[in-house]
Design a protein around this motif. Structure first.
Motif, PDB file in Angstrom:
ATOM      1  N   GLN A 174       0.812  -1.218   0.000  1.00 44.30           N
ATOM      2  CA  GLN A 174       0.000   0.000   0.000  1.00 44.30           C
ATOM      3  C   GLN A 174       0.846   1.270   0.000  1.00 44.30           C
ATOM      4  N   ARG A 175       2.067   1.167   0.496  1.00 46.43           N
ATOM      5  CA  ARG A 175       2.976   2.312   0.572  1.00 46.43           C
ATOM      6  C   ARG A 175       4.320   1.880   0.000  1.00 46.43           C
ATOM      7  N   ASP A 176       5.258   2.786  -0.073  1.00 45.37           N
ATOM      8  CA  ASP A 176       6.588   2.347  -0.500  1.00 45.37           C
ATOM      9  C   ASP A 176       7.286   1.681   0.681  1.00 45.37           C
ATOM     10  N   SER A 177       8.409   1.070   0.413  1.00 49.42           N
ATOM     11  CA  SER A 177       9.120   0.269   1.414  1.00 49.42           C
ATOM     12  C   SER A 177       9.516   1.079   2.650  1.00 49.42           C
ATOM     13  N   LEU A 178       9.897   2.325   2.476  1.00 45.70           N
ATOM     14  CA  LEU A 178      10.320   3.146   3.611  1.00 45.70           C
ATOM     15  C   LEU A 178       9.149   3.519   4.517  1.00 45.70           C
ATOM     16  N   ALA A 179       7.961   3.726   3.935  1.00 43.20           N
ATOM     17  CA  ALA A 179       6.794   4.136   4.719  1.00 43.20           C
ATOM     18  C   ALA A 179       6.026   2.944   5.292  1.00 43.20           C
ATOM     19  N   ALA A 180       6.387   1.741   4.898  1.00 45.64           N
ATOM     20  CA  ALA A 180       5.669   0.539   5.349  1.00 45.64           C
ATOM     21  C   ALA A 180       5.911   0.284   6.835  1.00 45.64           C
ATOM     22  N   ASN A 181       5.010  -0.504   7.432  1.00 45.04           N
ATOM     23  CA  ASN A 181       5.174  -0.894   8.829  1.00 45.04           C
ATOM     24  C   ASN A 181       6.281  -1.936   8.937  1.00 45.04           C
ATOM     25  N   HIS A 182       7.166  -1.734   9.882  1.00 42.66           N
ATOM     26  CA  HIS A 182       8.276  -2.650  10.137  1.00 42.66           C
ATOM     27  C   HIS A 182       8.182  -3.121  11.580  1.00 42.66           C
ATOM     28  N   LEU A 183       8.318  -4.411  11.809  1.00 42.75           N
ATOM     29  CA  LEU A 183       8.335  -4.966  13.154  1.00 42.75           C
ATOM     30  C   LEU A 183       9.741  -5.435  13.466  1.00 42.75           C
ATOM     31  N   SER A 184      10.125  -5.290  14.718  1.00 44.30           N
ATOM     32  CA  SER A 184      11.436  -5.740  15.155  1.00 44.30           C
ATOM     33  C   SER A 184      11.309  -6.335  16.550  1.00 44.30           C
ATOM     34  N   PHE A 185      11.847  -7.535  16.723  1.00 43.63           N
ATOM     35  CA  PHE A 185      11.832  -8.218  18.008  1.00 43.63           C
ATOM     36  C   PHE A 185      13.272  -8.472  18.433  1.00 43.63           C
TER      37      PHE A 185
END
Length: 135
Positions: free
Chosen positions: A34-45
């Motif tokens: 839905q967005r470009d890669s930079l604006a996408a949601n990123h999860l980090s554990f």
């Protein structure tokens, strides 16, 4: 464990691609589409903070040796050797199979069995799932 990821995102978790040092990182596919890669949601554990997840990742690496070095966090020995739109490795778990496995574990508990199919996403008929091709 609550990850807020969709089935496809969970099935695509790859030790070689998403494990960076002590962190498991994943860009959410739907958000990236839905967005470009930079604006996408990123999860980090962080595996040091999430010690149970760290233990599971260690177990995944052990099982990888048994499952033809499958790099995916979720893997299993299939009855038929297939790959396709949702699988890149024979031992990778597809989103449909993940739902089936969840249903197999949940149903003996008696929880949520009476939910209508529309409210129970793990009860999708096989015809509604993407096809796989034999290897």
């Amino acid at each position: 464990m609550l990850t807020t990821m969709l089935r496809a995102d969970i099935c695509e978790l790859n030790v070689e691609k998403q494990l960076q040092g002590d962190n498991l990182r994943k860009t959410i596919n739907k958000s990236e589409a839905q967005r470009d890669s930079l604006a996408a949601n990123h999860l980090s554990f962080n595996l040091k903070t999430h010690q149970q997840l760290g233990k599971l990742i260690s177990r995944v690496r052990e099982l990888s040796l048994r499952n033809c070095r499958c790099p995916y966090i979720l893997s299993h020995t299939p009855k038929q050797r297939c790959t396709g739109k949702t699988k890149e490795h024979v031992y990778q778990v597809s989103p449909g199979r993940l739902s089936d496995m969840f249903t197999e574990a949940r149903n003996p508990t008696g929880l949520y069995i009476d939910l209508p199919q529309k409210q129970n996403s793990t009860q999708l008929p096989r015809s509604a799932q993407p096809g796989l091709r034999p290897v």
